[in-house]
Design a protein around this motif. Structure first.
Motif, PDB file in Angstrom:
ATOM      1  N   ARG A   1      42.024  29.715  40.143  1.00  9.96           N
ATOM      2  CA  ARG A   1      43.279  30.385  39.806  1.00  9.96           C
ATOM      3  C   ARG A   1      44.467  29.433  39.726  1.00  9.96           C
ATOM      4  O   ARG A   1      45.410  29.673  38.998  1.00  9.96           O
ATOM      5  CB  ARG A   1      43.561  31.509  40.799  1.00  9.96           C
ATOM      6  CG  ARG A   1      43.830  31.039  42.224  1.00  9.96           C
ATOM      7  CD  ARG A   1      44.245  32.188  43.094  1.00  9.96           C
ATOM      8  NE  ARG A   1      43.098  33.019  43.487  1.00  9.96           N
ATOM      9  CZ  ARG A   1      43.206  34.038  44.305  1.00  9.96           C
ATOM     10  NH1 ARG A   1      44.358  34.389  44.772  1.00  9.96           N
ATOM     11  NH2 ARG A   1      42.132  34.705  44.660  1.00  9.96           N
TER      12      ARG A   1
ATOM     13  N   ILE B   1      33.672  35.153  45.580  1.00 14.25           N
ATOM     14  CA  ILE B   1      33.702  35.748  46.909  1.00 14.25           C
ATOM     15  C   ILE B   1      32.260  35.953  47.341  1.00 14.25           C
ATOM     16  O   ILE B   1      31.451  36.516  46.591  1.00 14.25           O
ATOM     17  CB  ILE B   1      34.454  37.084  46.891  1.00 14.25           C
ATOM     18  CG1 ILE B   1      35.898  36.853  46.458  1.00 14.25           C
ATOM     19  CG2 ILE B   1      34.397  37.750  48.246  1.00 14.25           C
ATOM     20  CD1 ILE B   1      36.600  38.113  46.028  1.00 14.25           C
TER      21      ILE B   1
ATOM     22  N   GLY C   1      53.779  48.467  28.763  1.00 14.35           N
ATOM     23  CA  GLY C   1      53.446  47.433  29.737  1.00 14.35           C
ATOM     24  C   GLY C   1      51.956  47.392  30.030  1.00 14.35           C
ATOM     25  O   GLY C   1      51.532  46.847  31.038  1.00 14.35           O
TER      26      GLY C   1
ATOM     27  N   ASN D   1      50.223  49.935  30.772  1.00 12.24           N
ATOM     28  CA  ASN D   1      49.874  51.028  31.680  1.00 12.24           C
ATOM     29  C   ASN D   1      49.266  52.201  30.911  1.00 12.24           C
ATOM     30  O   ASN D   1      49.274  52.221  29.688  1.00 12.24           O
ATOM     31  CB  ASN D   1      51.119  51.503  32.427  1.00 12.24           C
ATOM     32  CG  ASN D   1      51.580  50.485  33.451  1.00 12.24           C
ATOM     33  OD1 ASN D   1      50.766  49.888  34.157  1.00 12.24           O
ATOM     34  ND2 ASN D   1      52.879  50.268  33.527  1.00 12.24           N
TER      35      ASN D   1
ATOM     36  N   THR E   1      49.742  33.993  37.807  1.00 11.41           N
ATOM     37  CA  THR E   1      49.059  34.264  39.059  1.00 11.41           C
ATOM     38  C   THR E   1      47.616  33.776  39.084  1.00 11.41           C
ATOM     39  O   THR E   1      47.068  33.529  40.144  1.00 11.41           O
ATOM     40  CB  THR E   1      49.069  35.773  39.338  1.00 11.41           C
ATOM     41  OG1 THR E   1      48.522  36.448  38.199  1.00 11.41           O
ATOM     42  CG2 THR E   1      50.487  36.262  39.549  1.00 11.41           C
TER      43      THR E   1
ATOM     44  N   GLY F   1      58.776  49.409  32.353  1.00  8.05           N
ATOM     45  CA  GLY F   1      57.948  48.549  31.507  1.00  8.05           C
ATOM     46  C   GLY F   1      56.703  48.081  32.233  1.00  8.05           C
ATOM     47  O   GLY F   1      55.997  48.877  32.840  1.00  8.05           O
ATOM     48  N   ALA F   2      56.477  46.765  32.199  1.00 11.07           N
ATOM     49  CA  ALA F   2      55.273  46.216  32.797  1.00 11.07           C
ATOM     50  C   ALA F   2      55.310  46.313  34.321  1.00 11.07           C
ATOM     51  O   ALA F   2      54.292  46.168  34.977  1.00 11.07           O
ATOM     52  CB  ALA F   2      55.076  44.769  32.362  1.00 11.07           C
TER      53      ALA F   2
ATOM     54  N   THR G   1      56.293  49.013  35.917  1.00 11.11           N
ATOM     55  CA  THR G   1      56.304  50.433  36.268  1.00 11.11           C
ATOM     56  C   THR G   1      55.525  50.671  37.559  1.00 11.11           C
ATOM     57  O   THR G   1      54.404  50.197  37.696  1.00 11.11           O
ATOM     58  CB  THR G   1      55.683  51.257  35.117  1.00 11.11           C
ATOM     59  OG1 THR G   1      56.509  51.106  33.976  1.00 11.11           O
ATOM     60  CG2 THR G   1      55.595  52.734  35.474  1.00 11.11           C
TER      61      THR G   1
ATOM     62  N   ALA H   1      49.095  37.660  44.181  1.00  8.76           N
ATOM     63  CA  ALA H   1      48.436  38.373  43.082  1.00  8.76           C
ATOM     64  C   ALA H   1      46.937  38.347  43.337  1.00  8.76           C
ATOM     65  O   ALA H   1      46.433  37.428  43.986  1.00  8.76           O
ATOM     66  CB  ALA H   1      48.761  37.694  41.761  1.00  8.76           C
TER      67      ALA H   1
ATOM     68  N   GLN I   1      49.346  49.986  39.654  1.00  2.00           N
ATOM     69  CA  GLN I   1      48.379  50.737  38.856  1.00  2.00           C
ATOM     70  C   GLN I   1      47.874  51.940  39.625  1.00  2.00           C
ATOM     71  O   GLN I   1      47.775  53.046  39.089  1.00  2.00           O
ATOM     72  CB  GLN I   1      47.179  49.839  38.500  1.00  2.00           C
ATOM     73  CG  GLN I   1      47.462  48.792  37.444  1.00  2.00           C
ATOM     74  CD  GLN I   1      47.796  49.424  36.117  1.00  2.00           C
ATOM     75  OE1 GLN I   1      47.259  50.463  35.771  1.00  2.00           O
ATOM     76  NE2 GLN I   1      48.705  48.815  35.378  1.00  2.00           N
TER      77      GLN I   1
ATOM     78  N   ILE J   1      50.509  54.698  39.799  1.00  3.13           N
ATOM     79  CA  ILE J   1      50.597  55.431  38.532  1.00  3.13           C
ATOM     80  C   ILE J   1      49.422  56.395  38.421  1.00  3.13           C
ATOM     81  O   ILE J   1      49.562  57.569  38.096  1.00  3.13           O
ATOM     82  CB  ILE J   1      50.590  54.450  37.334  1.00  3.13           C
ATOM     83  CG1 ILE J   1      51.840  53.575  37.356  1.00  3.13           C
ATOM     84  CG2 ILE J   1      50.498  55.220  36.019  1.00  3.13           C
ATOM     85  CD1 ILE J   1      51.804  52.447  36.341  1.00  3.13           C
TER      86      ILE J   1
ATOM     87  N   GLN K   1      49.442  60.503  38.378  1.00  4.79           N
ATOM     88  CA  GLN K   1      48.901  61.237  37.227  1.00  4.79           C
ATOM     89  C   GLN K   1      47.658  62.053  37.580  1.00  4.79           C
ATOM     90  O   GLN K   1      46.937  62.493  36.695  1.00  4.79           O
ATOM     91  CB  GLN K   1      48.584  60.271  36.089  1.00  4.79           C
ATOM     92  CG  GLN K   1      49.856  59.706  35.450  1.00  4.79           C
ATOM     93  CD  GLN K   1      49.607  59.138  34.071  1.00  4.79           C
ATOM     94  OE1 GLN K   1      48.699  58.334  33.887  1.00  4.79           O
ATOM     95  NE2 GLN K   1      50.417  59.535  33.110  1.00  4.79           N
TER      96      GLN K   1
ATOM     97  N   THR L   1      40.774  39.950  47.676  1.00  7.62           N
ATOM     98  CA  THR L   1      40.760  38.791  46.785  1.00  7.62           C
ATOM     99  C   THR L   1      41.998  37.933  47.017  1.00  7.62           C
ATOM    100  O   THR L   1      41.923  36.719  47.140  1.00  7.62           O
ATOM    101  CB  THR L   1      40.770  39.256  45.309  1.00  7.62           C
ATOM    102  OG1 THR L   1      39.793  40.270  45.158  1.00  7.62           O
ATOM    103  CG2 THR L   1      40.485  38.106  44.365  1.00  7.62           C
ATOM    104  N   ALA L   2      43.161  38.605  47.096  1.00  5.89           N
ATOM    105  CA  ALA L   2      44.423  37.891  47.220  1.00  5.89           C
ATOM    106  C   ALA L   2      44.478  37.096  48.516  1.00  5.89           C
ATOM    107  O   ALA L   2      45.010  35.982  48.559  1.00  5.89           O
ATOM    108  CB  ALA L   2      45.578  38.881  47.169  1.00  5.89           C
TER     109      ALA L   2
ATOM    110  N   GLN M   1      39.632  36.891  51.405  1.00  6.81           N
ATOM    111  CA  GLN M   1      38.704  37.382  52.432  1.00  6.81           C
ATOM    112  C   GLN M   1      37.377  37.806  51.829  1.00  6.81           C
ATOM    113  O   GLN M   1      37.327  38.218  50.693  1.00  6.81           O
ATOM    114  CB  GLN M   1      39.321  38.566  53.177  1.00  6.81           C
ATOM    115  CG  GLN M   1      40.456  38.114  54.065  1.00  6.81           C
ATOM    116  CD  GLN M   1      41.250  39.293  54.606  1.00  6.81           C
ATOM    117  OE1 GLN M   1      41.286  40.337  54.009  1.00  6.81           O
ATOM    118  NE2 GLN M   1      41.914  39.078  55.728  1.00  6.81           N
TER     119      GLN M   1
END
Lengths: 304, 456
Positions: A44, A55, A252, A254, A270, B224-225, B227, B420, B428, B431, B435, B452-453, B456
């Motif tokens: 990354r 992992i 975006g 979504n 990232t 936007g991105a 959200t 990240a 996500q 949202i 919904q 992951t971030a 672990q």
């Protein structure tokens, strides 16, 4: 006058002529491509091989780990599926509309006016178009009147407003409509030029032989402008593969509207490795189209 | 034709050169403004004469110079610039006057610049908006207790945040809280609603509003991105209320998985409030389609569309901009998230790379009761120093400071702190849940991203 000396240059001189272009391509195309490919096999942050991001206990493809993500991760599967949908719908729609308008406009007096109007959106950037169309699709959920064109129309005839951009299934089509609106002018102007270039004698001959206008179009015009149609289609395919701005600005990514380029952008800071793997896949998808385009071009040149 | 081309080309070259010049100049200007910085204190003093006048008489005896001699130098690095830099210089002023220490400051936001400096000539003092340097430069940083910091003025949780391996390396000097809810006092009065002080009172109030036919929340979070981020703030406040700050810190270090029953509970409450049209403007459709700024306005429009909006401090400025006639305190006001056991927000921490007399004196000054008072009166957000409570002149800061003083913990924003892909995945999931998506399924994805971030 004797033959100019310039015609008798050695083997080195031509290279000197192409050197500037070559240097530019090496620096700005070849090097970034190679580096991108290299980084797509790193982790990354790019300081270790991609396998470092694996992992324990989860599936791992070693140095191809980033490609495992790019091909199998649910987010990416969705993006790939959406891109395919964009290709299947937006490309034919753009070409069909462009062809339709150029054929019909050819027969009216105010042709240039019609064509200017259709072509005008081309002058607007993707981002601008996205912002404009966000207003078109806007939904007011509180007590205020609808200000989005579509929902204002719907409510004025008694229907309920539709959340165009947040409803899965509708939103992808809504975004594609923006793409078609932007690019129909491009396909129209090129196809129209091709139509104008058709020799009038051939069309006359077909009509004299008793062909209907319908037949003239399908049997004579279309086959004759086919090379141009191919060029438009391949260009559109490349543009649609790289589609990003419309999706980025309007949703975006979504609500199930994610596309490949948007994921690449989201990950670039990232997770460089994954982002670069996506970039490579996008490149690989584009290359065949480029080859077709170049071949077409050569064939055309050969027949001249 | 050729001449024209050449002209264009040279024009491009010039533009290119100018651009290149700009690029190389900007960082140096930002990073090394010693002449400007030494000039600022006097300017700042003139800009805010009241602050220095009121504090001037008490100055002498209140500041212990710890043996620092006049003319000693103190180098500091911080991220503040512009108005913020003026404020910090106003706060430094009494210390500079009392001890005659010369401060050379550098303003940078760049981690790489800081890293280079620390590895060559570290600054005496560092002010940074995270405690990350305590982990990166653990061995180089000095123990604050040995420098004369007044630890008693700070709640234990603050000291814990800045402690590494039992050594106190970072002390918060400035904080801002996000766990607040904005409302219209006029509307509350009209309907006879009281500001809730516990979470149960909040829940009762929400139900009361629904019974009265009012919509309690304006939950819109479209951006936007990005959200969904407003939702993540709301959920973190619910976690701080229902579970407490230790639990949230557990999510940050990975000991609490994001699909833990406690998180599920918070999502259930949030989903109900953010997707039912009885509880929020426009129901789920309104939440995902309404821009977060519009969501703020809806509470203060005429007539209002909702009663409350949970949003950080900046919401007040937005209301002021959109409705210039409204008055803070009567037309719009805020209260701390009722029952939150800890606050979420941002804080700037002070760390010391030196144990010189001047460094000691500054650490002692800023952590002292007097330093806290100067900080509060300057109004540079709020001071986590307990001695600052009640010393603010700005009513909004007073209220925020009270909320922070009553809190039993402080947590940074989850999405900003966990690397990240956690943040995006969290949005996500929010949202998705709003919904109508299944909560455990959505949270399982976030938990996977959390793992992951955190590697672990």
């Amino acid at each position: 006058m004797a033959a100019p000396k310039i015609m008798k240059q050695g083997r080195v001189v031509p290279w000197l002529y192409v050197l500037p272009a070559l240097a530019v391509i090496l620096i700005f195309v070849v090097y970034p491509t190679l580096n991108t490919t290299y980084l797509s096999f790193r982790n990354r942050s790019g300081d270790q091989p991609a396998s470092a991001d694996c992992i324990a206990g989860s599936p791992c493809w070693g140095v191809f780990e980033n490609y495992r993500y790019a091909i199998t991760h649910p987010d990416m599967v969705q993006a790939l599926r959406n891109n395919a949908l964009w290709l299947l719908l937006m490309v034919p729609a753009t070409v069909a509309i462009g062809l339709f308008i150029s054929v019909l406009a050819d027969r009216v007096r105010y042709e240039s006016l019609v064509k200017s109007i259709i072509f005008m959106p081309m002058a607007i950037s993707f981002i601008g178009a996205g912002v404009i169309w966000r207003f078109m699709y806007y939904i007011e959920t509180g007590g205020n009147p609808q200000i989005g064109v579509f929902n204002a129309l719907l409510t004025s005839v008694g229907f309920k407003p539709v959340p165009w951009l947040s409803t899965a299934g509708i939103n992808n089509l809504a975004l594609m409509l923006v793409g078609v609106w932007l690019w129909a002018g491009f396909s129209m102007s090129i196809l129209s030029a091709a139509l104008k270039g058709l020799p009038i004698e051939v069309l006359e001959a077909a009509r004299v032989d008793g062909a209907s206008e319908w037949q003239v179009f399908w049997r004579v015009m279309l086959p004759m402008i086919m090379p141009t149609v191919t060029v438009v289609v391949t260009t559109m395919v490349i543009i649609v593969l790289k589609i990003f701005d419309i999706v980025f600005v309007m949703t975006g990514g979504n609500f199930g509207t994610e596309v490949i380029a948007n994921r690449m952008f989201k990950l670039i800071v990232t997770n460089t490795g994954r982002s670069m793997a996506i970039a490579v896949i996008l490149l690989l998808l584009t290359i065949p189209i480029m080859i077709i385009n170049v071949r077409r071009f050569r064939e055309q040149e050969a027949t001249r | 034709m050729k001449g024209k081309l050449a002209k264009w080309f040279s024009l491009w070259m010039v533009v290119g050169l100018v651009l290149a010049g700009c690029v190389t100049q900007t960082p140096t200007q930002q990073v090394a403004p010693p002449p400007a910085a030494t000039a600022t204190p006097t300017e700042a003093m003139m800009a805010e004469p009241t602050a220095t006048e009121t504090t001037a008489p008490e100055m002498g005896p209140q500041i212990d110079c710890m043996g620092a001699a006049s003319g000693d130098t103190l180098s500091v690095v911080y991220q503040w610039s512009g108005q913020e830099e003026e404020k910090i210089n106003t706060i430094f002023k009494p210390f500079v006057d009392a001890c005659g220490v010369q401060i050379t400051s550098e303003s940078t936001r760049d981690d790489a610049v800081l890293d280079t400096k620390v590895k060559s000539v570290p600054p005496d003092l560092l002010f940074w908006p995270t405690t990350a340097p305590t982990l990166l430069y653990t061995d180089q940083l000095k123990d604050l207790s040995s420098l004369g910091a007044s630890g008693d003025n700070y709640a234990q949780f603050w000291k814990d945040l800045g402690t590494v391996n039992g050594t106190w390396l970072a002390v918060p000097v400035k904080a801002d809280i996000k766990s607040i809810i904005w409302y219209s006092p006029v509307q509350f009065q009209t309907f006879g609603y009281d500001v809730p002080t516990t979470f149960d009172e909040l829940k009762t109030l929400v139900e009361q509003m629904v019974t009265d036919g009012n919509i309690p929340w304006s939950m819109g979070f479209e951006n936007g991105a990005a959200t969904g981020w407003t939702g993540s703030d709301f959920i973190q406040d619910l976690l701080l209320t229902l579970q407490g700050p230790q639990y949230v810190m557990g999510i940050i270090d990975g000991s609490v998985p994001y699909d833990d029953p406690g998180v599920v509970q918070a999502y259930e409450i949030y989903a109900k409030w953010a997707s039912d049209p009885k509880y929020t403007v426009g129901g789920a459709t309104g939440t995902v389609n309404t821009a977060f700024l519009d969501a703020i306005y809806k509470v203060f429009s005429d007539p209002p569309e909702a009663m409350m909006v949970k949003q950080s401090g900046f919401a007040g400025d937005e209301v002021k901009k959109e409705y210039p006639d409204l008055v803070y305190g009567t037309d719009y006001d805020f209260f701390a998230f009722p029952g939150a056991k800890g606050m979420q927000g941002g804080a700037d921490y002070m760390m010391a790379f030196s144990d010189s007399a001047a460094t000691k004196a500054m650490v002692a000054y800023l952590t002292s009761a007097y330093g806290a008072e100067v900080w509060a009166q300057t109004g540079f957000d709020i001071s986590p120093n307990s001695a600052a409570v009640g010393k603010y002149t700005d009513p909004a800061l007073t209220k925020k400071a009270d909320a922070l003083a009553n809190a039993s913990g402080f947590t940074p924003d989850l999405g900003d702190t966990i690397p990240a892909p956690f943040g995006d995945t969290e949005w996500q999931a929010i949202i998705d849940v709003v919904q109508g998506g299944d909560i455990p399924t959505a949270l399982a994805k976030v938990a996977a991203a959390q793992a992951t971030a955190l590697g672990q």
